[in-house]
Design an enzyme around this catalytic site. Structure first.
Site, PDB file in Angstrom:
ATOM      1  N   GLU A  88     -97.510 -43.630 -82.835  1.00  0.00           N
ATOM      2  CA  GLU A  88     -96.492 -44.757 -82.569  1.00  0.00           C
ATOM      3  C   GLU A  88     -97.144 -45.546 -81.751  1.00  0.00           C
ATOM      4  O   GLU A  88     -96.842 -46.761 -82.100  1.00  0.00           O
ATOM      5  CB  GLU A  88     -95.280 -44.195 -81.787  1.00  0.00           C
ATOM      6  CG  GLU A  88     -94.376 -43.348 -82.598  1.00  0.00           C
ATOM      7  CD  GLU A  88     -94.737 -41.954 -82.645  1.00  0.00           C
ATOM      8  OE1 GLU A  88     -93.905 -41.196 -83.481  1.00  0.00           O
ATOM      9  OE2 GLU A  88     -95.739 -41.438 -82.289  1.00  0.00           O
ATOM     10  N   ARG A 130     -93.034 -43.559 -77.191  1.00  0.00           N
ATOM     11  CA  ARG A 130     -94.182 -43.042 -77.128  1.00  0.00           C
ATOM     12  C   ARG A 130     -95.286 -44.332 -76.925  1.00  0.00           C
ATOM     13  O   ARG A 130     -96.385 -44.089 -76.812  1.00  0.00           O
ATOM     14  CB  ARG A 130     -94.710 -42.037 -78.134  1.00  0.00           C
ATOM     15  CG  ARG A 130     -93.529 -40.788 -78.290  1.00  0.00           C
ATOM     16  CD  ARG A 130     -93.833 -39.667 -79.447  1.00  0.00           C
ATOM     17  NE  ARG A 130     -94.900 -38.788 -78.694  1.00  0.00           N
ATOM     18  CZ  ARG A 130     -95.284 -37.648 -79.228  1.00  0.00           C
ATOM     19  NH1 ARG A 130     -95.171 -37.623 -80.741  1.00  0.00           N
ATOM     20  NH2 ARG A 130     -96.065 -36.916 -78.689  1.00  0.00           N
ATOM     21  N   LYS A 180     -95.077 -25.604 -97.394  1.00  0.00           N
ATOM     22  CA  LYS A 180     -93.778 -25.840 -97.011  1.00  0.00           C
ATOM     23  C   LYS A 180     -92.738 -25.360 -98.093  1.00  0.00           C
ATOM     24  O   LYS A 180     -92.778 -25.430 -99.363  1.00  0.00           O
ATOM     25  CB  LYS A 180     -93.520 -27.398 -96.942  1.00  0.00           C
ATOM     26  CG  LYS A 180     -94.110 -28.049 -95.655  1.00  0.00           C
ATOM     27  CD  LYS A 180     -93.929 -29.352 -95.326  1.00  0.00           C
ATOM     28  CE  LYS A 180     -94.614 -30.048 -94.439  1.00  0.00           C
ATOM     29  NZ  LYS A 180     -94.330 -31.605 -94.490  1.00  0.00           N
TER      30      LYS A 180
END
Length: 642
Positions: free
Chosen positions: A374, A402, A288
């Protein structure tokens, strides 16, 4: 903060308008192209803000995919879409890249309506494999030969949906290429020549051809023998290349390979393009923030950024006159947890976004980050509640959707006292419709026994955290928006609110404004205008959408000519519950003029939050106009529009 006077010099990138232009660039020049693409992306995001680290990490991978494959005929799907900015620059949108996340500008995510190179819109995690499999199967059914490539990060692999799709893809034996972009696992980047050699070998014609021949031969002999021999082949290959769970799911696994090396990426992608038949998973390792030192040093802080100085990396920060709602929630939860050791916190890969990183510092053994999961987060919290703990499952409104089935079946039906702090309720500005918290009041208030609250300001939020901590009768939620509070004086500790009881904030006689949530401040401003126009106005804060304060609603209905409900949520929420109650009580029979104000029934495009409130009619002016329309009058008095 000083911004560069002009974009960076990009002579090679200037030759690339669409992916087909990459075909004319020699492989040896791609490293230069990657450097220019990074510089262009950094400059653009420094001016607009947005997601930086993830995109910087996939520059080489994005170039390699577009060079090797024939997009948009071949389908390229980015999971979530945080990393799609280099893709946008290479697919005909470079001239608009400095409009990212701005009003009428490019979306911060992939979007079908924006480009034919975005075959699937994504702003939530772990959908790319399912979508890609659907595209691959559809192509086979229609007799179309194409490659489908799903790029998914290792963080997104913490979601069950990704494994459901992998399991199904392996069973269907579809032509699907999954690229696992590993930028956070503890696997060292494979930089050695042997690693690259093994990846090329495993993706080459000999290995893949032998695998296909074995499958055809053993299929003739019977399915049980087919499975046994195919697994034996895969296990034998595993001694050389490293067997994985993915092979057990039916994927041909290649890697890990260096995702920043064209010498590693291009041969493997070309081999897979030319030789693969069934599902393939390519494991690439990336970093990243690659190529930008501040982002490399602090990947978490440069995942999503405000505008920033390219030289120093310093991000612009607004100077709020009040703490953010997220900070108030986190600090209050820590305060309450100091008093009650049964309080625990659950987050789904968003400790920083929800403020629970502060809770982790204070109570490191009482916070649980379950990953991008979730559904699991909700049921895990339900399990904690069954044993007498007080779980706070802190999720963004758009992400709580979700886990709705689990909210219904695992929490609400069982009446378990799970607390749901709902962050980013309402408009979220530049993140647009995919992240707007539009529906939580509607989908939670429909559930029997659920307590549904909304904070009008930061002090009310503090009260609601303590109220939720003290409430053990069943599930309870409280919503609060993105951004800063209104600057109200804060109590030392929150009060325990009476469940289902609102409050009168300002007394009047003709018009009643009943607010649910943070539109209360605009209601008070609108009341000033209405009073100046001769319309004496009451302003009330409902606090609860469920249970409703029936006494408060009766009083407002009986003592006023007009009753306006205001909420930053979809139809079917607070206002709908008020209308239901008024109708059943016969409180509209005497001519009461009732007008519910909700979010418009459209997907509101990205813009600044104030502009979105104005467009939705949920600001000061919109409330005043609604009152005058209800009365059948034109506005008169101060600031009259005529």
């Amino acid at each position: 903060m000083t911004q560069p006077n002009s974009p960076p010099s990009t002579p090679l990138l200037d030759k690339v308008n669409l992916p087909r232009d990459l075909k004319a660039i020699d492989d040896k020049d791609l490293t230069q192209l990657a450097g220019e693409l990074r510089a262009e992306m950094i400059d653009a995001v420094s001016r607009t803000g947005g997601h930086l680290g993830a995109g910087l990490g996939v520059v080489e991978l994005t170039i390699a995919i577009h060079k090797v494959f024939d997009t948009p005929h071949d389908r390229l799907i980015f999971d979530v879409g945080h990393q799609c900015y280099p893709h946008k620059i290479l697919t005909g949108r470079r001239d608009r890249i400095r409009t990212l996340r701005q009003e009428n500008g490019l979306s911060g995510f992939t979007r079908r309506a924006e480009s034919e190179y975005d075959p699937f819109g994504a702003a939530h995690s772990s959908t790319s494999i399912s979508a890609g499999l659907g595209m691959a199967v559809a192509s086979e059914l229609q007799g179309v030969k194409r490659n489908v490539i799903s790029v998914i990060g290792d963080g997104a692999m913490s979601a069950g949906m990704a494994y459901e799709a992998l399991n199904n893809a392996g069973a269907l034996d579809a032509r699907l290429i999954v690229i696992l972009n590993d930028n956070d696992m503890s696997i060292a980047p494979p930089t050695g020549a042997m690693s690259a050699y093994l990846a090329r070998l495993a993706s080459g014609r000999t290995y893949m051809g032998f695998r296909e021949l074995g499958k055809k031969l053993t299929a003739y002999l019977g399915k049980s023998i087919d499975r046994a021999i195919t697994r034996a082949v895969e296990h034998a290959r595993g001694y050389v290349t490293g067997g994985t769970l993915f092979e057990e799911l039916g994927f041909y696994h290649i890697g890990p390979i260096d995702g920043h090396s064209f010498e590693h990426l291009l041969p493997v992608l070309r081999n897979v393009r030319d030789n693969a038949h069934g599902p393939v998973l390519i494991h690439v390792v990336t970093q990243k923030g690659k190529g930008y030192a501040p982002a490399e040093a602090a990947a978490d802080k440069y995942h999503g950024v405000n505008t920033f100085d390219v030289i120093t990396g310093a991000q612009a920060k607004a100077k709020p006159n009040a703490p953010s709602y997220t900070a108030v929630f986190a600090e209050t939860l820590v305060q309450e947890a100091n008093e009650d050791e049964r309080i625990v916190a659950v987050t789904a890969a968003m400790p920083n976004g929800t403020g629970l990183d502060k809770f982790a510092l204070a109570h490191p053994t009482r916070i649980f980050d379950v990953g991008i999961a979730e559904q699991h987060a909700v049921t895990f919290a339900a399990g904690l509640a069954t044993e007498g703990l007080k779980p706070f499952a802190a999720l963004y409104s758009t992400f709580l959707q979700r886990g709705y089935d689990q909210v219904v079946h695992d929490v609400a039906i069982q009446g378990l006292p799970v607390r749901f702090p709902i962050d980013r309720a309402g408009f979220v500005g530049a993140d647009g419709p995919t992240h707007a918290g539009s529906f939580d009041t509607t989908y939670l208030a429909a559930l029997p026994g659920f307590v549904v609250m909304a904070a009008a300001d930061e002090a009310e939020l503090k009260h609601m955290v303590r109220t939720a901590a003290a409430y053990d009768e069943g599930p309870i939620s409280f919503r609060y928006p993105r951004g800063e509070g209104v600057g109200i004086d804060m109590p030392v500790r929150g009060e325990i609110l009476e469940i289902g009881r609102g409050r009168i904030v300002k007394e009047g006689t003709k018009v009643a404004l009943l607010s649910f949530g943070t539109r209360l401040a605009d209601c008070l401003l609108a009341a000033e205008d209405l009073d100046a126009s001769g319309l004496s106005t009451t302003v009330a804060d409902a606090r609860f959408a469920k249970p409703l304060d029936h006494d408060l609603i009766r009083r407002l209905a009986r003592e006023h000519e007009v009753l306006i409900t205001i909420e930053e949520g979809s139809v079917g929420g607070f206002g709908s519950h008020v209308l239901q109650f008024l109708a059943l009580e016969g409180l509209m029979d005497s001519g009461l003029k009732v007008r519910p104000m909700v979010l418009p029934d459209i997907w509101m495009e990205q813009s600044k939050q104030d502009a979105m409130y104005a467009q939705a009619g949920l600001d000061r002016a919109g409330i005043v106009s609604t009152v005058f329309r209800a009365l059948g009058q034109k506005r008169v008095g101060r600031d009259a529009a005529g």
